[in-house]
Design a protein around this motif. Structure first.
Motif, short mmCIF file in Angstrom:
data_model
loop_
_atom_site.label_atom_id
_atom_site.label_comp_id
_atom_site.label_asym_id
_atom_site.label_seq_id
_atom_site.Cartn_x
_atom_site.Cartn_y
_atom_site.Cartn_z
N ASP A 146 -6.50 4.97 -0.95
CA ASP A 146 -5.99 3.85 -1.75
C ASP A 146 -6.68 3.74 -3.10
O ASP A 146 -6.56 2.69 -3.75
CB ASP A 146 -6.16 2.55 -0.96
N ARG A 174 0.84 -1.19 0.00
CA ARG A 174 0.00 0.00 0.00
C ARG A 174 0.89 1.25 0.00
O ARG A 174 2.01 1.24 0.50
CB ARG A 174 -0.92 0.01 1.22
N ASP A 175 0.31 2.33 -0.56
CA ASP A 175 1.02 3.61 -0.59
C ASP A 175 0.77 4.31 0.74
O ASP A 175 -0.23 5.03 0.91
CB ASP A 175 0.53 4.44 -1.77
N PHE A 193 -1.57 7.41 1.99
CA PHE A 193 -2.55 7.11 3.04
C PHE A 193 -2.45 8.11 4.19
O PHE A 193 -3.46 8.61 4.69
CB PHE A 193 -2.32 5.68 3.54
#
Length: 536
Positions: free
Chosen positions: A520, A438-439, A443
């Motif tokens: 996301d 995940r970024d 986030f």
């Protein structure tokens, strides 16, 4: 007749202003001295000075009378019957003690460290050639209650010390002057009789020993040449080299390539050559976090042989070759050194001239290449050998220095619709299923504020890919703040109200909420339930 005192006299007296217990003066009844007793002082040719009388240990401190003497010692079962042994007699004026010392004579063939003990007359071992240790020596019996004094020693006189008769032949200048001032005449020196053993040895070897104990070779015969020891002259002058090159070390850089062997590596080395004793030392440069042991010593300081076949035996580099003449055990055997050094192995060691840039040295079977050196080493070779070219030699690259090109990533199979696209791609790239990355920066940036369903004023039509319908977004009222601080667990989400277009007329009354998560980039569609519609 006429004596009035009849008491028993004591044996304590003042000798040279020092109270001591002595038997030199034997007092009789009433304190009268016995007829054979001698006075406590000796006359002098000089008048007594008018000065306070001081003790003898202060007046005569460090003043010693020295006499040259000899004695004859009987020898059994020899061609000569006796030996003439020279010695020196010392008389200490401060306390009247006597010491007899025998100077060492070269090749005398007799032990010269025996002495007479203080309590007994037997001969015991003493250091430095002392025959009689320093002590007061009594006269022989029957006058054993009296001791030798200064006037008992003179040139051309015999004295018996512990049963051995010494003949005094000469004295030094201080002794002669001192005795003359005391009114004692000192005769001229007396010749010492020749020693039979020394005469016999002079006849055989042709070497005559002077009185000053220096050997002078005169007409050395062939027999004397055979009697001389044949010790090989294998001495090596290492002190001169040590003093000239102490703390001077040549430093080289090199490597040992061991990558052809299983699990081998490229070892970076530092080579040290000590000019003081021609020894070498090699250390390995271990990079940090390499996962290897911290032992940096590649070869300890020692001389390095040019050729190596096997480990050497103890004593192989000794300069002496020992020959076993009579083998009767290690302790009782007879061994001599071989002057020809038969069977000695000639070993060649690396010198400073062998260490050049680009050269390979054999370190116990390992080929070490020299690539570079430090500035002191360059200056040393420039001054001694006249070299000017110190170009560093090439060295291979290690595994960390080689730039590897990454292969292109493998192509992914078509998406099958199960799960998300990122989740399916992560399962194809890894053997063990792992969740997609995940970024987190996005986030953390977008997960700060939340928006309400009535905070947008856009009409957007979204084409949904998984259904063949179109949702219509309803316009929101204006003059409403777009954002407000996050409250609770609300996230940064865009929410839209939509209606379904097409299909049966019953679907026109259905209302949906489309949520777009900015953290996301995911979309969620929810239908708002309504009462009495007949739909779940």
């Amino acid at each position: 007749i006429g004596q009035t005192r009849f008491h028993k006299s004591q044996h304590f007296e003042h000798l040279n202003s020092v109270p001591i217990l002595t038997e030199k003066l034997k007092p009789g009844i009433g304190g009268a001295p016995l007829p054979w007793s001698r006075p406590s002082k000796y006359p002098s040719i000089y008048a007594r000075a008018e000065a306070p009388e001081l003790p003898a240990w202060i007046v005569f401190d460090k003043q010693v009378l020295c006499f040259d003497a000899y004695f004859q010692e009987t020898v059994q079962e020899q061609r000569y019957t006796h030996l003439v042994r020279k010695c020196k007699i010392y008389f200490y004026l401060e306390d009247g003690t006597v010491q007899v010392v025998e100077p060492k004579v070269a090749n005398s063939g007799i032990p010269q460290v025996s002495a007479a003990s203080v309590s007994t007359v037997t001969l015991t071992s003493r250091p430095s050639g002392t025959l009689i240790s320093r002590q007061r020596i009594p006269f022989p019996a029957p006058r054993d209650s009296d001791f030798y004094d200064m006037i008992d020693f003179n040139v051309d006189r015999e004295v018996e010390l512990f049963g051995r008769v010494f003949k005094i032949t000469d004295c030094d200048r201080f002794t002669r002057v001192f005795l003359n001032r005391m009114g004692i005449a000192v005769p001229d020196p007396v010749n010492v009789p020749p020693d039979p053993y020394s005469v016999e040895r002079d006849k055989v070897s042709g070497i005559r020993l002077r009185s000053d104990e220096f050997l002078v070779v005169n007409n050395v015969t062939e027999l004397a040449d055979r009697m001389l020891a044949k010790h090989p002259n294998n001495a090596v002058d290492t002190l001169r080299q040590f003093l000239a090159h102490d703390r001077q070390v040549l430093r080289f850089y090199g490597y040992w390539d061991d990558r052809k062997s299983p699990h081998g590596l490229l070892h970076n080395l530092e080579i040290y050559y000590y000019l003081s004793d021609d020894t070498m030392e090699i250390k390995e440069v271990i990079p940090p976090n390499s996962g290897r042991d911290a032992g940096y010593m590649f070869m300890r300081r020692a001389k390095l042989r040019k050729t190596y076949t096997s480990l050497p035996q103890p004593g192989w580099d000794s300069r002496f070759t020992v020959l076993n003449v009579i083998s009767s055990g290690f302790v009782k055997g007879r061994y001599i050194s071989d002057p020809l050094n038969c069977g000695q192995e000639r070993a060649e060691y690396y010198k400073d001239s062998d260490l050049t840039l680009g050269a390979a040295i054999n370190v116990f079977g390992r080929q070490v290449m020299i690539t570079d050196c430090d500035p002191f080493t360059k200056e040393y070779f420039r001054a001694k050998y006249g070299l000017d070219d110190f170009t560093a030699a090439e060295r291979p690259l290690s595994a960390d220095q080689v730039q590897h090109t990454k292969p292109p990533p493998p192509s992914l199979p078509p998406y099958n619709g199960f799960g998300t696209y990122e989740d399916s791609a992560a399962n194809c790239r890894n053997m063990i299923p792992v969740p997609p990355n995940r970024d987190f920066a996005k986030f953390l940036q977008k997960d700060r504020y939340s928006c309400l369903p009535s905070t947008l004023e856009h009409d957007i039509y979204i084409q949904l890919s998984h259904i063949s319908t179109v949702a219509c977004l309803v316009q929101s009222p204006v003059n409403v703040p777009l954002y407000r601080p996050r409250q609770g667990l609300d996230s940064h989400i865009l929410r839209f109200r939509a209606e379904m277009l097409g299909g049966s007329p019953a679907d026109h009354s259905r209302h949906f909420v489309i949520s777009y998560y900015l953290s996301d980039d995911t979309v969620a569609v929810f239908e708002q339930p309504r009462a009495n519609t007949g739909t779940h």
